[in-house]
Scaffold this motif. Structure first.
Motif, PDB file in Angstrom:
ATOM      1  N   LEU A  34       6.517   8.147   2.591  1.00 48.50           N
ATOM      2  CA  LEU A  34       7.551   7.178   2.228  1.00 48.50           C
ATOM      3  C   LEU A  34       7.821   6.188   3.357  1.00 48.50           C
ATOM      4  O   LEU A  34       8.102   5.018   3.095  1.00 48.50           O
ATOM      5  N   GLU A  35       7.706   6.632   4.590  1.00 47.99           N
ATOM      6  CA  GLU A  35       7.859   5.704   5.715  1.00 47.99           C
ATOM      7  C   GLU A  35       6.757   4.651   5.695  1.00 47.99           C
ATOM      8  O   GLU A  35       7.013   3.468   5.926  1.00 47.99           O
ATOM      9  N   GLN A  36       5.534   5.074   5.396  1.00 44.52           N
ATOM     10  CA  GLN A  36       4.421   4.126   5.284  1.00 44.52           C
ATOM     11  C   GLN A  36       4.650   3.159   4.125  1.00 44.52           C
ATOM     12  O   GLN A  36       4.376   1.968   4.236  1.00 44.52           O
ATOM     13  N   THR A  37       5.155   3.678   3.017  1.00 44.48           N
ATOM     14  CA  THR A  37       5.427   2.836   1.852  1.00 44.48           C
ATOM     15  C   THR A  37       6.501   1.805   2.190  1.00 44.48           C
ATOM     16  O   THR A  37       6.349   0.614   1.886  1.00 44.48           O
ATOM     17  N   ALA A  38       7.590   2.241   2.806  1.00 43.53           N
ATOM     18  CA  ALA A  38       8.679   1.331   3.177  1.00 43.53           C
ATOM     19  C   ALA A  38       8.167   0.252   4.132  1.00 43.53           C
ATOM     20  O   ALA A  38       8.523  -0.923   4.004  1.00 43.53           O
ATOM     21  N   ARG A  41       0.353  -7.683  -4.699  1.00 45.69           N
ATOM     22  CA  ARG A  41       1.122  -8.526  -3.782  1.00 45.69           C
ATOM     23  C   ARG A  41       2.563  -8.650  -4.265  1.00 45.69           C
ATOM     24  O   ARG A  41       2.806  -8.807  -5.470  1.00 45.69           O
ATOM     25  N   ILE A  42       3.504  -8.621  -3.336  1.00 52.87           N
ATOM     26  CA  ILE A  42       4.898  -8.883  -3.692  1.00 52.87           C
ATOM     27  C   ILE A  42       5.015 -10.378  -3.967  1.00 52.87           C
ATOM     28  O   ILE A  42       4.699 -11.202  -3.106  1.00 52.87           O
ATOM     29  N   PHE A  94       6.305  -2.403   2.224  1.00 54.55           N
ATOM     30  CA  PHE A  94       7.201  -3.285   1.480  1.00 54.55           C
ATOM     31  C   PHE A  94       8.165  -4.029   2.406  1.00 54.55           C
ATOM     32  O   PHE A  94       8.960  -4.840   1.938  1.00 54.55           O
ATOM     33  N   LYS A  95       8.110  -3.704   3.694  1.00 54.12           N
ATOM     34  CA  LYS A  95       9.033  -4.280   4.677  1.00 54.12           C
ATOM     35  C   LYS A  95      10.480  -4.042   4.250  1.00 54.12           C
ATOM     36  O   LYS A  95      11.317  -4.936   4.254  1.00 54.12           O
ATOM     37  N   THR A  96      10.747  -2.807   3.853  1.00 58.82           N
ATOM     38  CA  THR A  96      12.088  -2.431   3.426  1.00 58.82           C
ATOM     39  C   THR A  96      12.627  -1.317   4.307  1.00 58.82           C
ATOM     40  O   THR A  96      11.881  -0.690   5.062  1.00 58.82           O
ATOM     41  N   TYR A  97      13.898  -1.071   4.169  1.00 61.34           N
ATOM     42  CA  TYR A  97      14.602  -0.080   4.983  1.00 61.34           C
ATOM     43  C   TYR A  97      14.476   1.310   4.380  1.00 61.34           C
ATOM     44  O   TYR A  97      14.613   1.489   3.179  1.00 61.34           O
ATOM     45  N   LEU A  98      14.212   2.286   5.226  1.00 59.21           N
ATOM     46  CA  LEU A  98      14.215   3.692   4.818  1.00 59.21           C
ATOM     47  C   LEU A  98      15.021   4.460   5.848  1.00 59.21           C
ATOM     48  O   LEU A  98      14.691   4.473   7.034  1.00 59.21           O
ATOM     49  N   GLN A  99      16.098   5.083   5.401  1.00 60.83           N
ATOM     50  CA  GLN A  99      16.975   5.839   6.294  1.00 60.83           C
ATOM     51  C   GLN A  99      16.254   7.064   6.833  1.00 60.83           C
ATOM     52  O   GLN A  99      15.420   7.667   6.158  1.00 60.83           O
ATOM     53  N   ASP A 100      16.601   7.441   8.041  1.00 60.65           N
ATOM     54  CA  ASP A 100      16.039   8.657   8.636  1.00 60.65           C
ATOM     55  C   ASP A 100      16.432   9.879   7.810  1.00 60.65           C
ATOM     56  O   ASP A 100      17.392   9.842   7.035  1.00 60.65           O
ATOM     57  N   ALA A 101      15.706  10.953   8.009  1.00 63.15           N
ATOM     58  CA  ALA A 101      16.013  12.205   7.306  1.00 63.15           C
ATOM     59  C   ALA A 101      17.427  12.660   7.670  1.00 63.15           C
ATOM     60  O   ALA A 101      17.867  12.495   8.800  1.00 63.15           O
ATOM     61  N   ALA A 160       0.849  -1.186   0.000  1.00 64.71           N
ATOM     62  CA  ALA A 160       0.000   0.000   0.000  1.00 64.71           C
ATOM     63  C   ALA A 160       0.883   1.234   0.000  1.00 64.71           C
ATOM     64  O   ALA A 160       1.866   1.295   0.734  1.00 64.71           O
ATOM     65  N   PHE A 161       0.543   2.184  -0.846  1.00 61.99           N
ATOM     66  CA  PHE A 161       1.270   3.445  -0.848  1.00 61.99           C
ATOM     67  C   PHE A 161       0.385   4.542  -1.408  1.00 61.99           C
ATOM     68  O   PHE A 161      -0.566   4.280  -2.138  1.00 61.99           O
TER      69      PHE A 161
END
Length: 194
Positions: free
Chosen positions: A134-138, A172-173, A141-148, A39-40
């Protein structure tokens, strides 16, 4: 007890109908399982909102990156362009949409993302959004998103996943890919999925 041919036909029809209805119910349940779907809600090059529902109906090759990347991102984008060319050659590309999602909302506005993806393949959908979106999107996807980054930094690199996610037409992935195995192998795996 001996059944008449008519009763046998009705019984057979009822069994077939029940099997078809059961299969349909399972297929709908499987395709709508919420915990398996991404979901994004991001924005495209025009600043218009784009959700996963807007891209349904085709397989998506989704790569998270950023436009100021000097290493992985341009290599992966180039490789995804080659995968699309391979799919063109076998007639499968019309079933696939490549998607680039920026993980650097502080620098990557819609215009920057659009200019970046245009360097690779016109079929790329470039998306960005707020840090929260983008945090919700990550998370989806259960992926990593670096902090600002710190506000004082003007030049910085962003750590992110180097995985290409294959998302099916239901959102679905269905696979994860890297280019360690080569463009041809990735294209073959995509063909097998579509």
């Amino acid at each position: 007890m001996n059944m008449s041919p008519r009763m046998k036909s009705i019984g057979f029809f009822a069994i077939v109908l029940a099997a078809v209805a059961g299969s349909f119910a399972l297929a709908v349940r499987y395709s709508e399982a919420r915990d398996q779907r991404v979901a994004f809600s991001l924005v495209d090059r025009h600043g218009d909102s784009v959700t996963q529902k807007d891209l349904r109906g085709r397989h998506l090759l989704i790569f998270f990156g950023f436009t100021n990347c000097h290493g992985i991102c341009p290599t992966y984008m180039s490789n995804l362009t080659k995968v699309m060319a391979e799919l063109d050659g076998t007639g499968h590309s019309h079933r696939v949409t490549p998607v680039f999602i920026s993980v650097d909302p502080e620098r990557d506005d819609p215009a920057a993302v659009n200019a970046y993806v245009a360097r690779f393949d016109a079929r790329f959908v470039g998306l960005t959004g707020s840090r929260a979106a983008l945090e919700q999107t990550a998370k989806s996807f259960k992926t990593y998103l670096q902090d600002a980054p710190p506000r004082i930094a003007k030049e910085y690199q962003v750590s992110h996943s180097s995985t290409v996610y294959v998302v099916d037409p239901y959102g679905r992935i269905v696979d994860f890919m890297s280019f360690a195995e080569g463009v041809e192998v990735v294209a073959e795996r995509v063909r097998d999925l579509v």
